[in-house]
Design a protein around this motif. Structure first.
Motif, PDB file in Angstrom:
ATOM      1  N   UNK A  51       0.790  -1.403   0.209  1.00 34.16           N
ATOM      2  CA  UNK A  51       0.252   0.114  -0.146  1.00 34.16           C
ATOM      3  C   UNK A  51       0.560   1.118   0.370  1.00 34.16           C
ATOM      4  N   UNK A  52       1.913   1.248   1.210  1.00 29.20           N
ATOM      5  CA  UNK A  52       2.715   2.037   1.149  1.00 29.20           C
ATOM      6  C   UNK A  52       3.247   2.285  -0.372  1.00 29.20           C
ATOM      7  N   UNK A  53       3.716   1.684  -0.953  1.00 26.61           N
ATOM      8  CA  UNK A  53       4.644   1.851  -2.490  1.00 26.61           C
ATOM      9  C   UNK A  53       3.789   2.047  -3.492  1.00 26.61           C
ATOM     10  N   UNK A  54       2.536   1.420  -3.119  1.00 23.17           N
ATOM     11  CA  UNK A  54       2.147   2.395  -4.074  1.00 23.17           C
ATOM     12  C   UNK A  54       1.865   3.471  -3.982  1.00 23.17           C
ATOM     13  N   UNK A  55       1.361   4.393  -2.822  1.00 26.97           N
ATOM     14  CA  UNK A  55       0.758   5.495  -2.984  1.00 26.97           C
ATOM     15  C   UNK A  55       1.792   6.601  -2.903  1.00 26.97           C
ATOM     16  N   UNK A  56       2.756   6.062  -3.128  1.00 25.18           N
ATOM     17  CA  UNK A  56       4.123   6.904  -2.325  1.00 25.18           C
ATOM     18  C   UNK A  56       4.470   7.856  -4.639  1.00 25.18           C
ATOM     19  N   UNK A  57       3.970   6.581  -5.268  1.00 28.14           N
ATOM     20  CA  UNK A  57       4.053   6.545  -6.863  1.00 28.14           C
ATOM     21  C   UNK A  57       2.757   7.779  -7.454  1.00 28.14           C
ATOM     22  N   UNK A  58       1.732   8.108  -6.582  1.00 27.90           N
ATOM     23  CA  UNK A  58       0.979   8.772  -6.858  1.00 27.90           C
ATOM     24  C   UNK A  58       1.823  10.866  -7.383  1.00 27.90           C
ATOM     25  N   UNK A  59       1.276  11.288  -8.604  1.00 31.14           N
ATOM     26  CA  UNK A  59       1.649  12.061  -8.176  1.00 31.14           C
ATOM     27  C   UNK A  59       1.234  14.336  -8.205  1.00 31.14           C
ATOM     28  N   UNK A  60      -0.070  13.423  -7.649  1.00 25.77           N
ATOM     29  CA  UNK A  60      -1.205  14.656  -7.705  1.00 25.77           C
ATOM     30  C   UNK A  60      -2.458  13.751  -6.314  1.00 25.77           C
ATOM     31  N   UNK A  61      -2.487  15.411  -6.063  1.00 27.82           N
ATOM     32  CA  UNK A  61      -4.416  14.801  -4.854  1.00 27.82           C
ATOM     33  C   UNK A  61      -5.487  13.745  -6.020  1.00 27.82           C
ATOM     34  N   UNK A  62      -5.441  12.450  -4.900  1.00 26.62           N
ATOM     35  CA  UNK A  62      -6.378  11.715  -5.607  1.00 26.62           C
ATOM     36  C   UNK A  62      -7.049  11.306  -4.725  1.00 26.62           C
ATOM     37  N   UNK A  63      -8.431  10.567  -4.719  1.00 27.25           N
ATOM     38  CA  UNK A  63      -9.197   9.164  -4.492  1.00 27.25           C
ATOM     39  C   UNK A  63      -8.857   7.929  -4.343  1.00 27.25           C
ATOM     40  N   UNK A  64      -7.961   7.447  -3.190  1.00 23.83           N
ATOM     41  CA  UNK A  64      -7.278   6.322  -3.871  1.00 23.83           C
ATOM     42  C   UNK A  64      -8.822   4.953  -3.014  1.00 23.83           C
ATOM     43  N   UNK A  65      -8.908   4.416  -3.751  1.00 25.12           N
ATOM     44  CA  UNK A  65      -9.859   2.866  -2.824  1.00 25.12           C
ATOM     45  C   UNK A  65      -8.573   1.621  -2.717  1.00 25.12           C
ATOM     46  N   UNK A  66      -8.225   1.432  -1.275  1.00 26.00           N
ATOM     47  CA  UNK A  66      -7.234   0.502  -1.296  1.00 26.00           C
ATOM     48  C   UNK A  66      -7.913  -0.702  -1.194  1.00 26.00           C
ATOM     49  N   UNK A  67      -7.651  -1.777  -1.716  1.00 21.87           N
ATOM     50  CA  UNK A  67      -8.504  -2.928  -2.480  1.00 21.87           C
ATOM     51  C   UNK A  67      -7.354  -3.685  -1.268  1.00 21.87           C
ATOM     52  N   UNK A  68      -7.345  -4.470  -0.035  1.00 17.49           N
ATOM     53  CA  UNK A  68      -6.537  -5.423   0.196  1.00 17.49           C
ATOM     54  C   UNK A  68      -7.156  -6.218   1.531  1.00 17.49           C
ATOM     55  N   UNK A  69      -6.489  -7.373   2.195  1.00 15.89           N
ATOM     56  CA  UNK A  69      -7.431  -8.638   2.485  1.00 15.89           C
ATOM     57  C   UNK A  69      -7.383  -8.713   3.827  1.00 15.89           C
ATOM     58  N   UNK A  70      -6.460  -8.088   4.179  1.00 14.43           N
ATOM     59  CA  UNK A  70      -7.022  -7.992   5.949  1.00 14.43           C
ATOM     60  C   UNK A  70      -7.204  -7.215   6.547  1.00 14.43           C
ATOM     61  N   UNK A  71      -8.982  -7.392   7.128  1.00 10.20           N
ATOM     62  CA  UNK A  71      -9.630  -6.558   7.599  1.00 10.20           C
ATOM     63  C   UNK A  71      -9.462  -5.244   8.543  1.00 10.20           C
ATOM     64  N   UNK A  72      -8.703  -5.767   9.055  1.00  9.99           N
ATOM     65  CA  UNK A  72      -7.805  -4.696  10.692  1.00  9.99           C
ATOM     66  C   UNK A  72      -7.949  -3.378   9.435  1.00  9.99           C
ATOM     67  N   UNK A  73      -6.781  -4.408   8.419  1.00  5.58           N
ATOM     68  CA  UNK A  73      -5.772  -2.703   7.493  1.00  5.58           C
ATOM     69  C   UNK A  73      -7.008  -1.712   7.489  1.00  5.58           C
ATOM     70  N   UNK A  74      -8.747  -2.410   6.784  1.00  6.24           N
ATOM     71  CA  UNK A  74      -9.352  -1.664   6.007  1.00  6.24           C
ATOM     72  C   UNK A  74      -9.724  -0.901   7.079  1.00  6.24           C
ATOM     73  N   UNK A  75     -10.052  -1.299   7.968  1.00  7.28           N
ATOM     74  CA  UNK A  75     -11.423  -1.000   9.243  1.00  7.28           C
ATOM     75  C   UNK A  75     -10.340   0.705   9.558  1.00  7.28           C
ATOM     76  N   UNK A  76      -8.931  -0.323  10.102  1.00  3.87           N
ATOM     77  CA  UNK A  76      -8.081   1.166  10.691  1.00  3.87           C
ATOM     78  C   UNK A  76      -8.313   2.252   9.579  1.00  3.87           C
ATOM     79  N   UNK A  77      -8.233   2.500   7.815  1.00  5.65           N
ATOM     80  CA  UNK A  77      -8.015   3.059   6.646  1.00  5.65           C
ATOM     81  C   UNK A  77      -9.897   4.067   6.935  1.00  5.65           C
ATOM     82  N   UNK A  78     -10.583   3.059   7.090  1.00  9.66           N
ATOM     83  CA  UNK A  78     -12.144   3.732   6.903  1.00  9.66           C
ATOM     84  C   UNK A  78     -13.052   4.028   8.334  1.00  9.66           C
ATOM     85  N   UNK A  79     -12.406   4.159   9.436  1.00  5.54           N
ATOM     86  CA  UNK A  79     -13.044   4.307  10.688  1.00  5.54           C
ATOM     87  C   UNK A  79     -11.673   5.470  11.023  1.00  5.54           C
TER      88      UNK A  79
END
Length: 142
Positions: A51-79
């Motif tokens: 996730x960090x690797x992909x985000x580092x590559x972005x060059x402009x403001x964006x709305x990113x939906x990160x599709x992950x396998x770990x429910x804890x990581x998703x909750x950490x982001x969404x909550x």
């Protein structure tokens, strides 16, 4: 602001971020970014590294939906646990350091610096559960 899907995948030696979005001309853009996965990296840690690797590559403001396998990581982001952890010196409600806090800190800093709106989604939300070839990008592969 552009909408981007970031799909994580892992194998024994690398963490992969698959960035996908539609260009203004309607053409789909796909790009893979890779980082090293160490033998001691848990699936959770490796997924955060992707996730960090992909985000580092972005060059402009964006709305990113990160599709992950770990429910804890998703909750950490969404909550918005990430902001709370940052405000609490990367400690959780019990006063313990957050697992993989240094990667969460890196993700937080990237999101703030690049003005990214980050939301989390389950891999199955975008890829489905039945097509193994397509579903592999969210899990561990060969």
């Amino acid at each position: 602001m552009i909408n981007i899907s970031l799909i994580t995948s892992l194998n024994e030696s690398e963490c992969i971020a698959d960035l996908r979005y539609i260009k203004p001309n309607g053409e789909e853009h796909k790009r893979l970014y890779r980082c090293e996965r160490y033998s001691a990296d848990s699936t959770h840690r490796a997924e955060l590294k992707a996730l960090a690797t992909g985000l580092k590559e972005l060059r402009c403001p964006a709305r990113v939906t990160a599709y992950l396998k770990t429910p804890h990581s998703i909750a950490a982001i969404n909550q918005d646990w990430i902001r709370g952890w940052k405000n609490n010196d990367w400690k959780n409600a019990k006063g313990n350091l957050v697992r993989d806090w240094e990667i969460w800190k890196e993700i937080y800093e990237i999101v703030e610096e690049k003005e990214i709106t980050l939301t989390g989604g389950m891999c199955s939300d975008i890829l489905g559960d039945t097509d193994k070839e397509i579903s592999e990008p969210c899990g561990e592969t060969g």
